[in-house]
Design an enzyme around this catalytic site. Structure first.
Site, PDB file in Angstrom:
ATOM      1  N   GLU A 110       2.894   6.755  -4.666  1.00 32.99           N
ATOM      2  CA  GLU A 110       2.449   6.827  -6.012  1.00 32.99           C
ATOM      3  C   GLU A 110       3.840   7.273  -6.919  1.00 32.99           C
ATOM      4  OE1 GLU A 110      -0.692   9.485  -5.441  1.00 32.99           O
ATOM      5  OE2 GLU A 110      -2.053   7.964  -6.510  1.00 32.99           O
ATOM      6  N   GLU A 141      -5.649   7.579   1.221  1.00 28.49           N
ATOM      7  CA  GLU A 141      -6.499   8.611   0.506  1.00 28.49           C
ATOM      8  C   GLU A 141      -7.845   8.406   1.240  1.00 28.49           C
ATOM      9  OE1 GLU A 141      -4.034   7.226  -0.866  1.00 28.49           O
ATOM     10  OE2 GLU A 141      -3.041   8.685  -2.024  1.00 28.49           O
TER      11      GLU A 141
END
Ligand code: T1G
Length: 702
Positions: free
Chosen positions: A105, A125
């Site tokens: 990210e 995740e």
């Protein structure tokens, strides 16, 4: 305390460096340091471009998972990424190693991304019961498109940088080099941007592109994942959040992503999956003080021998060859050997067809496997794994022969599933070098390796085999000797209850459906039919310590004695369609069980519920696991979870039997066990003393 983030200048390029070993996780200090350095660089008029890079073996590998479950600390990661995205000067990411989760990210929030060839980038995740929590579901679709974002985010699987150039994630690939070379090249790239007056490219302002995906994309993905990730919350949230990227402005999409991330983060499923992550890493560490003793290093294992080229021996040989270790595969006859090697090539071909290996890798593996029928060919190996018939006499004969032909310091391991390693060691003059390496079938696929320490096994031997297990890609757990060690001893309790329920009136499909609904991939009886009911039957014949109970596994015994061994004979607990192999309920077995129940005076009931089936099978696991811990056969409750998650398909989002027991509440588990003790008797249902002790101390298993 020094910040793990520093700022330096190379001419008109600012270099922000992160140095937070071992994986540059985004701890609170790293997040604060990134913001502080970014603002300094942005306010410095002499700076025209900014590079973010990391020291050590990898770029940022994600948020600091150890911070979850504790009070969240500011600045939160979305705040950091918003500042990168909105920076008035171009920000370039220098990527290497494993660019995962929050690390990816950070990279996606940068305006340009350069990566060394072989760099892995991903958003794992979902494997922690989470969704990307700092813009991954909003940024990735904007750069790589919806389908690529759905594939990467819902699978959690990383992709190589080489495969991310076309879709615009990676702007330039760099040759494999040192971290310094990487930084030099990225600084040159930044200087070129300045020269060409190429400015910022905020990802947040990119449009997802309404035409880049089919209208039924999200419906199709929800349906697919409701089967593939049955019962899991995070994958569905990933889809919802990626769909928001196509429906909402960036800021709104970010707010909704954050809300879903917090919901997932605080869920029992994520707690369980984060527990699994750390438990697997803890299991790889020996709990003994010598684990870190530098005077007792793990030995190098460059060549191994496998005794037995059957299903297990062949699969084990494949593991070593895949890790680049040469293998001598010994069989009793040329015919058996040829059959075994042919089977190995066929199994590697399946991996090739699934894109898990290349043709060259396949041939390299086959070249590392040399067959022989002569023990004299084993004089130069460093370790032997015996994978022959599961009888003590055969194993002792083999170990005696190995003791004769192998070098004095060679480690001799048995792949036995149940038998006493101490007894096997007695057949040699090197008991300190003898231990168990219990692989799970199919050995080339299943990740779990139980490393079984016998009474005389020395520390260096254990240490060597634990390290070897990791080298061949296994998740290793050190256990001690008892019948069935940890996994199979507990599995016998699980199967015992399934068999008793059959005699009490439950059908195979009711039991299997109840366990499938609970979360197991397959019910116990379908599993038995798949692997062969006769396998455990033969093991029971060898076990001198069976419970004094004529009903013990009697349903399975009757199947074997009726020639119903499972899929391989077309019938077991179920019938199997000759053409399709489809599993079909078979009334005939109910009559067999009913008759047996009558002869054993077992009352047949028609009020057996799914909940009773689930609790009897799972609480039997929990109770036996607690006894195993008390006896020291396993040293950590989390090790037991690692065994069940990686050897028996326990649902990862439930964390393993010990983690699940804590989630249910030990008081509820024990109260239910006491009910079964009343209803079914003391023989199998005495609450484990450890459970009672933990309840009295208001403690948990994990
Ligand atoms: N946080 C904290 N510790 C970590 C960590 C992490 N993310 N990753 C690894 N460690 C520790 C690990 O416990 C071990 O510690 C040591 O580092 C070496 O790890 C906001 C919310 C990077 C592929 O899921 O996959 O970002 O035992 O033995 O085999 O959207 O570590 O030595 O004390 O595994 O070389 C997403 C998890 C987080 C990546 C390296 N990121 N890590 O493998 O070493 S959520 C991940 C890995 C997130 C954002 C969301 C692997 C690795 P110790 P290791 P390795």
């Amino acid at each position: 305390m020094n910040s793990p983030v520093s700022l330096a200048k190379q001419g008109d390029v600012a270099v922000i460096s992160v140095d937070n070993p071992p994986v540059n996780a985004l701890s609170q200090a790293v997040r604060a340091g990134l913001i502080s350095c970014l603002l300094s660089a942005e306010q410095d008029d002499a700076i025209k471009a900014i590079v973010i890079h990391c020291h050590g073996r990898t770029f940022i590998a994600g948020a600091d998972i150890s911070e979850f479950g504790k009070p969240p600390l500011t600045p939160h990661l979305p705040e950091v990424l918003a500042k990168i995205d909105a920076c008035a000067k171009p920000v370039v990411a220098a990527l290497h190693g494993n660019v995962l989760g929050g690390g990816f990210e950070v990279a996606l929030s940068c305006h340009y991304r350069l990566a060394v060839k072989g760099t892995k980038l991903g958003l794992p995740e979902v494997t922690l019961g989470l969704i990307p929590g700092a813009g991954g579901t909003q940024l990735l679709p904007r750069i790589a498109g919806v389908e690529r974002a759905l594939t990467m985010i819902t699978s959690g699987k990383p992709a190589l940088a080489e495969s991310l150039v076309d879709c615009g994630v990676i702007d330039q690939l760099l040759e494999k080099s040192s971290t310094d070379d990487l930084l030099t090249q990225v600084i040159s790239y930044a200087q070129e941007l300045i020269k060409q007056n190429k400015g910022v490219r905020p990802t947040s302002q990119l449009d997802v592109g309404k035409t880049s995906y089919a209208l039924d994309t999200f419906v199709k993905w929800r349906t697919k994942l409701s089967k593939k990730a049955r019962g899991q919350q995070a994958p569905q949230c990933c889809i919802d959040s990626i769909e928001n990227a196509t429906l909402l402005p960036f800021k709104e999409g970010m707010l909704k992503e954050r809300a879903m991330f917090v919901t997932c983060r605080d869920s029992s499923q994520s707690r369980a999956m984060r527990h699994a992550f750390f438990a697997e890493r803890k299991a790889a560490k020996l709990p003994t003080p010598s684990a870190d003793n530098p005077d007792l290093p793990a030995l190098n294992i460059d060549a191994v021998a496998i005794i037995g080229a059957g299903t297990m021996g062949g699969g084990i040989a494949m593991c070593f060859a895949k890790a680049g270790i040469s293998v001598k595969l010994l069989e009793m006859s040329e015919e058996n050997l040829a059959r075994g090697i042919k089977a190995i090539r066929e199994r590697y071909n399946q991996a090739l067809k699934r894109g898990l290996m290349t043709e060259t890798q396949l041939e390299n593996c086959m070249a590392l496997i040399q067959g022989t029928c002569d023990y004299q060919d084993l004089t130069d190996v460093d370790l032997v794994v015996e994978a022959a018939f599961e009888t003590m006499a055969v194993k002792q004969q083999i170990f005696s022969k190995l003791d004769e032909v192998c070098k004095a310091d060679v480690i001799l391991a048995s792949n036995t599933s149940y038998l006493d390693i101490n007894e096997i060691a007695k057949a040699t003059n090197r008991a300190n070098k003898v231990l168990g390496m219990h692989f799970f079938s199919p050995a080339n696929i299943m990740k779990l390796l139980e490393v079984v320490r016998a009474d005389a096994t020395d520390e260096q031997t254990i240490k060597t085999v634990m390290a070897l297990g990791k080298k061949i890609g296994k998740i290793t757990v050190a256990v001690n000797v008892c019948y069935g060690f940890v996994g199979n001893r507990m599995y016998a309790c699980y199967g015992r209850e399934a068999n008793l329920l059959l005699l009490e009136g439950a059908s195979p499909e009711q039991i299997d459906n109840a366990m499938h609904k609970w979360g197991m991939a397959m019910g116990p009886l379908a599993v038995n039919d798949m692997s062969g009911i006769d396998i455990a039957y033969k093991a029971r014949q060898e076990n001198p310590n069976l419970p004094d109970d004529p009903a013990y596994f009697q349903a399975a015994n009757l199947m074997v004695e009726a020639g119903r061994l499972g899929q391989k004979t077309g019938a077991g607990f179920y019938q199997y369609d000759k053409e399709t192999g489809r599993r079909i309920a078979d009334e005939k077995v109910l009559a067999i069980f009913h008759e047996q129940a009558n002869s054993l005076n077992i009352r047949q009931r028609d009020d057996i519920t799914d909940e009773e089936i689930q609790n009897r099978l799972i609480f039997a696991l929990i109770n036996e696991g607690a006894n195993i811990l008390s006896e020291g056969i396993a040293t950590r409750a989390s090790d037991i979870d690692v065994i069940w998650l990686n050897g028996y398909g326990f649902p990862r989002h439930l964390g393993g039997p010990m983690c699940y027991a804590d989630e249910v509440g030990l008081d509820k588990v024990v109260a239910t066990i006491k009910e079964y003790q009343q209803q079914l008797g003391d023989q199998y249902w005495q609450p484990a003393p450890l459970l009672l002790e933990l309840i009295s101390q208001n403690k948990k298993l994990i």
